[in-house]
Design a protein around this motif. Structure first.
Motif, PDB file in Angstrom:
ATOM      1  N   UNK A  62     -73.388 -49.406   0.701  1.00  0.00           N
ATOM      2  CA  UNK A  62     -74.289 -49.078   1.800  1.00  0.00           C
ATOM      3  C   UNK A  62     -75.631 -49.756   1.553  1.00  0.00           C
ATOM      4  N   UNK A  63     -76.148 -50.445   2.568  1.00  0.00           N
ATOM      5  CA  UNK A  63     -77.378 -51.223   2.414  1.00  0.00           C
ATOM      6  C   UNK A  63     -78.361 -50.843   3.510  1.00  0.00           C
ATOM      7  N   UNK A  64     -79.539 -50.364   3.105  1.00  0.00           N
ATOM      8  CA  UNK A  64     -80.610 -50.041   4.057  1.00  0.00           C
ATOM      9  C   UNK A  64     -81.698 -51.095   3.940  1.00  0.00           C
ATOM     10  N   UNK A  65     -82.094 -51.670   5.068  1.00  0.00           N
ATOM     11  CA  UNK A  65     -82.999 -52.816   5.088  1.00  0.00           C
ATOM     12  C   UNK A  65     -84.159 -52.555   6.034  1.00  0.00           C
ATOM     13  N   UNK A  66     -85.382 -52.621   5.523  1.00  0.00           N
ATOM     14  CA  UNK A  66     -86.553 -52.659   6.389  1.00  0.00           C
ATOM     15  C   UNK A  66     -86.586 -54.038   7.036  1.00  0.00           C
ATOM     16  N   UNK A  67     -86.592 -54.058   8.360  1.00  0.00           N
ATOM     17  CA  UNK A  67     -86.416 -55.320   9.087  1.00  0.00           C
ATOM     18  C   UNK A  67     -87.438 -55.401  10.219  1.00  0.00           C
ATOM     19  N   UNK A  68     -87.910 -56.611  10.513  1.00  0.00           N
ATOM     20  CA  UNK A  68     -88.946 -56.752  11.540  1.00  0.00           C
ATOM     21  C   UNK A  68     -88.551 -57.649  12.702  1.00  0.00           C
ATOM     22  N   UNK A  69     -87.458 -58.403  12.571  1.00  0.00           N
ATOM     23  CA  UNK A  69     -87.058 -59.329  13.615  1.00  0.00           C
ATOM     24  C   UNK A  69     -86.062 -58.648  14.562  1.00  0.00           C
ATOM     25  N   UNK A  70     -86.551 -58.201  15.710  1.00  0.00           N
ATOM     26  CA  UNK A  70     -85.691 -57.487  16.637  1.00  0.00           C
ATOM     27  C   UNK A  70     -84.589 -58.372  17.211  1.00  0.00           C
ATOM     28  N   UNK A  71     -84.800 -59.675  17.202  1.00  0.00           N
ATOM     29  CA  UNK A  71     -83.823 -60.579  17.786  1.00  0.00           C
ATOM     30  C   UNK A  71     -82.496 -60.580  17.017  1.00  0.00           C
ATOM     31  N   UNK A  72     -82.521 -60.201  15.746  1.00  0.00           N
ATOM     32  CA  UNK A  72     -81.308 -60.265  14.928  1.00  0.00           C
ATOM     33  C   UNK A  72     -80.719 -58.895  14.584  1.00  0.00           C
ATOM     34  N   UNK A  73     -81.317 -57.832  15.082  1.00  0.00           N
ATOM     35  CA  UNK A  73     -80.856 -56.485  14.717  1.00  0.00           C
ATOM     36  C   UNK A  73     -79.398 -56.269  15.119  1.00  0.00           C
TER      37      UNK A  73
END
Length: 249
Positions: free
Chosen positions: A188-199
């Protein structure tokens, strides 16, 4: 049993709430994004789960037990800005730090540990840089090394704080390939992410956070225009065919 359950986490800095009564549980073997505007508490959420910042209230369970008893199951990739890149060590030594949870801080890594660390460097395409000082690496190369360190931990649940930030397209492709490999292994991998285009392309599950948890669930269900507007408000610059961009100014 869920790999991660968070109950009513509240965090405050100088009496100012940063996270407010955040509760959720995530399924096993998924890539999970944590998204929200700047200042939403995304990094703080990870750090509070890992005990790196104090909680005003709440508790965390990893596979049904307190985090303190499950540390060996956890892998962590911090933001690049939080790392002292001037520390005099090379790429292989950084990756070997990921083995300390298995061998202890007093014992020297065995040949098997060194071979495993070298294998992790190879997985991220950094074998040729094993002896290179970390300060001499590019930003993308540094991020690959810290990803290799997380792999060396041989964890079950991974937390990654903006692993795609500031990397080139080739590094981003390499990182998501490795994350999918971890998922395919049931991790299980939790990632803080900022690029909405790739979510929607990258992640199975999504947490929408703005100090409070606004939505959590399968990405295809919660990553909607309505929920993004609720999360980002006026910072949502445009919406087109289900995609969004954020005005960070």
């Amino acid at each position: 049993m869920e790999p991660l359950r968070v109950e009513n986490i509240t965090v405050a800095y100088h009496k100012k709430p940063v996270l407010i009564e955040v509760s959720f549980a995530v399924p096993e073997g998924k890539l999970i994004s944590i998204i929200g505007p700047n200042g939403a508490g995304k990094s703080t959420l990870i750090k509070s789960i890992l005990g790196l910042v104090p909680k005003a209230s709440g508790h965390v369970e990893i596979y049904g037990k307190p985090y303190s008893k499950q540390r060996k199951l956890i892998g962590y990739v911090p933001q690049r800005g939080e790392v002292d890149w001037d520390f005099p060590t090379n790429a292989l030594d950084v990756v070997l730090m990921g083995r300390y949870g298995h061998v202890g801080w007093i014992k020297r890594p065995s040949k098997k540990d060194i071979a495993y660390a070298e294998e992790c460097l190879e997985k991220v395409g950094m074998s040729a840089y094993a002896g290179r000082q970390i300060r001499q690496l590019s930003g993308g190369q540094q991020q690959r090394v810290f990803l290799a360190r997380a792999l060396a931990q041989d964890a079950t649940v991974y937390f990654m704080d903006e692993p795609f930030a500031g990397v080139d397209a080739a590094t981003e492709k390499a990182i998501i390939s490795i994350l999918n490999e971890l998922k395919n292994q049931g991790k299980t991998v939790l990632v803080v992410h900022h690029d909405l285009q790739t979510v929607t392309e990258y992640f199975d599950w999504t947490l929408l956070l703005n100090k409070r948890l606004l939505e959590a669930g399968p990405t295809q269900e919660v990553f909607t225009v309505e929920n993004l507007q609720k999360t980002y408000g006026s910072r949502l610059a445009f919406l087109e065919k289900g995609t969004a961009s954020i005005n960070q100014s």
